[in-house]
Design an enzyme around this catalytic site. Structure first.
Site, PDB file in Angstrom:
ATOM      1  N   HIS A 264      43.151  48.155  41.052  1.00  0.00           N
ATOM      2  CA  HIS A 264      41.906  47.498  41.482  1.00  0.00           C
ATOM      3  C   HIS A 264      41.703  47.503  43.000  1.00  0.00           C
ATOM      4  O   HIS A 264      41.753  46.463  43.643  1.00  0.00           O
ATOM      5  CB  HIS A 264      41.837  46.049  40.952  1.00  0.00           C
ATOM      6  CG  HIS A 264      41.786  45.968  39.459  1.00  0.00           C
ATOM      7  ND1 HIS A 264      41.449  44.815  38.802  1.00  0.00           N
ATOM      8  CD2 HIS A 264      42.037  46.891  38.494  1.00  0.00           C
ATOM      9  CE1 HIS A 264      41.485  45.037  37.483  1.00  0.00           C
ATOM     10  NE2 HIS A 264      41.853  46.282  37.287  1.00  0.00           N
TER      11      HIS A 264
ATOM     12  N   GLU B 225      30.278  46.133  33.862  1.00  0.00           N
ATOM     13  CA  GLU B 225      28.958  45.647  34.275  1.00  0.00           C
ATOM     14  C   GLU B 225      28.223  46.619  35.191  1.00  0.00           C
ATOM     15  O   GLU B 225      28.836  47.360  35.948  1.00  0.00           O
ATOM     16  CB  GLU B 225      29.105  44.338  35.082  1.00  0.00           C
ATOM     17  CG  GLU B 225      29.707  43.189  34.317  1.00  0.00           C
ATOM     18  CD  GLU B 225      29.830  41.924  35.169  1.00  0.00           C
ATOM     19  OE1 GLU B 225      29.599  41.993  36.397  1.00  0.00           O
ATOM     20  OE2 GLU B 225      30.148  40.863  34.601  1.00  0.00           O
TER      21      GLU B 225
HETATM   22 CA   LIG Z   1      29.891  39.690  36.863  1.00  0.00          CA
END
Ligand SMILES: [Ca+2]
Length: 412
Positions: free
Chosen positions: A189, A285
């Site tokens: 990440h 997302e």
């Molecule tokens: Ca979010």
């Protein structure tokens, strides 16, 4: 079965015998573009039982491109390509995760590995990541990139700049200009995309480093983790940022509450910054970024933990936290993305294209009034992890994959 096998074998033999690259058929002449009557492209069961906040936030109806197009492999010679920048002459400057760059022509001729880049830690998800060129690159040859840098007992997301030498074999005077501290002992990440904005500043995405220990820092305004930051070409906080002058907040922060942002693009219709980010198990997302807003991770999410446990209090909505424009469950693992601005495929004008890693396709999203109104999967028969996608000067889409391929996608 036997007949099918023969057909495939014949097709491959033809593609190889004349030295040309395999081609991918697109388009279905019977399909109606923009129809909301088609079923979603996703047919698998979601991981969670969460409900979307509004109609069309996930599993929108499928669209199918009507214009015949093809995706051609123009080179397979890259090694873990990660980010693509388009040069003023139409060639591409591409980062390779291991720590070098390559120049590739639109015909797929790949140059030597470019050296002179400060050491990267390429373990796990780290390495040489996103790249962008100075708006005045034709004059100053300046390049800006994101990488995972060794620091303390761990690593961090850092940004560097340097000049592409005239011989195109090396980067000169490479300088690290920004470090998204704190460092952490993880190789996951890092975020890693980078873009110029209209004011000549850099927008850079980071990640929250994946561990439960660092995850909450996505919500902290005094941490560089889980953010989109906006900095000058010298790495200083850009003027006009939303938290400038605020106590206990880093002035470079542009937006926060992000998990791992590997896609950034400017919406050519509205001028807004859009991003995508990985969710855990479910909950990938697409967001429209408003400066100063909180995008919710890990307080709200449409995903669950890899273990199957809920994340936090299992909330998907909370006042003051932004809802994604769109989400996926199961995940597609969204990476580099671009809005299509070329003239080669008018049907795709202003659509959002996203490289999907675990999804093994390129996502096409049709967007209207900041909502997704259609989804398609492009090159989904290729079995490739698409890492970045961009629009070439010639109006074709170009995409790179973890296996080292570069595709050109355009009208047939
Ligand atoms: Ca979010």
């Amino acid at each position: 079965m036997f007949k099918l096998g023969l057909t495939i074998g014949f097709a491959i033999a033809v593609a190889c015998s004349d030295g040309s690259q395999p081609k991918v058929e697109g388009a279905n002449p019977d399909a109606v573009n923009g129809s909301d009557t088609l079923s979603p492209v996703e047919t698998q069961k979601p991981n969670s039982t969460y409900k979307p906040a509004f109609k069309g936030q996930t599993r929108i109806g499928r669209v199918i491109t009507k214009t015949p197009y093809e995706g051609v492999v123009i080179t397979s010679d890259l090694k873990n390509p990660w980010g693509i920048a388009v040069m003023p002459d139409g060639r591409f400057l591409i980062t390779q995760k291991g720590g070098t760059m390559r120049i590739v022509t639109t015909e797929g001729k790949a140059g030597n590995p470019i050296t002179g880049i400060p050491e990267v830690n390429s373990r796990g998800q780290g390495g040489l990541l996103g790249i962008t060129l100075d708006p005045s690159f034709a004059k100053n040859r300046m390049v800006y990139w994101v990488f995972s840098e060794n620091a303390g007992n761990g690593t961090q997301t850092s940004v560097a700049k340097g000049k592409l030498a005239n011989d195109e074999q090396k980067i000169e005077n490479a300088t690290v200009i920004y470090r998204a501290t704190p460092s952490h002992n993880s190789n996951l990440h890092y975020g890693g995309r980078i873009l110029f904005d209209k004011s000549g500043n850099l927008v850079v995405s980071t990640g929250e480093r994946s561990d439960l220990e660092t995850r909450p820092q996505a919500q902290w305004l005094n941490s560089g983790l889980g953010k989109i930051v906006r900095i000058t070409t010298n790495g200083q906080p850009a003027s006009g940022n939303p938290f400038a002058g605020k106590k206990d907040a880093r002035p470079e922060i542009y937006s926060y509450g992000h998990r791992n942002v590997q896609g950034l693009a400017w919406n050519p219709v509205t001028g807004d910054l859009w991003e995508n980010e990985f969710g855990p198990r479910g909950g990938d997302e697409v967001n429209r970024i408003v400066p100063g807003k909180n995008y919710g991770w890990p307080t709200i999410t449409y995903g669950i933990e890899y273990s199957g446990e809920k994340v936090g209090e299992a909330k998907t909505q909370q006042a003051g936290l932004e809802q994604p424009v769109y989400y996926w469950d199961p995940v597609v693992s969204p990476s580099g993305m671009t809005f299509y601005t070329g003239n080669n495929m008018p049907e795709w004008k202003n659509n959002l294209f996203i490289g999907a890693l675990s999804g093994n396709h390129i996502v096409r999203l049709v967007i209207k009034d900041n909502k997704v109104v259609g989804e398609e999967r492009i090159l989904d028969k290729e079995g490739q992890r698409f890492r970045d996608v961009t629009v070439g000067k010639d109006g074709a889409l170009y995409a790179v994959t973890d296996a080292g391929r570069m595709y050109r996608i355009r009208k047939k």
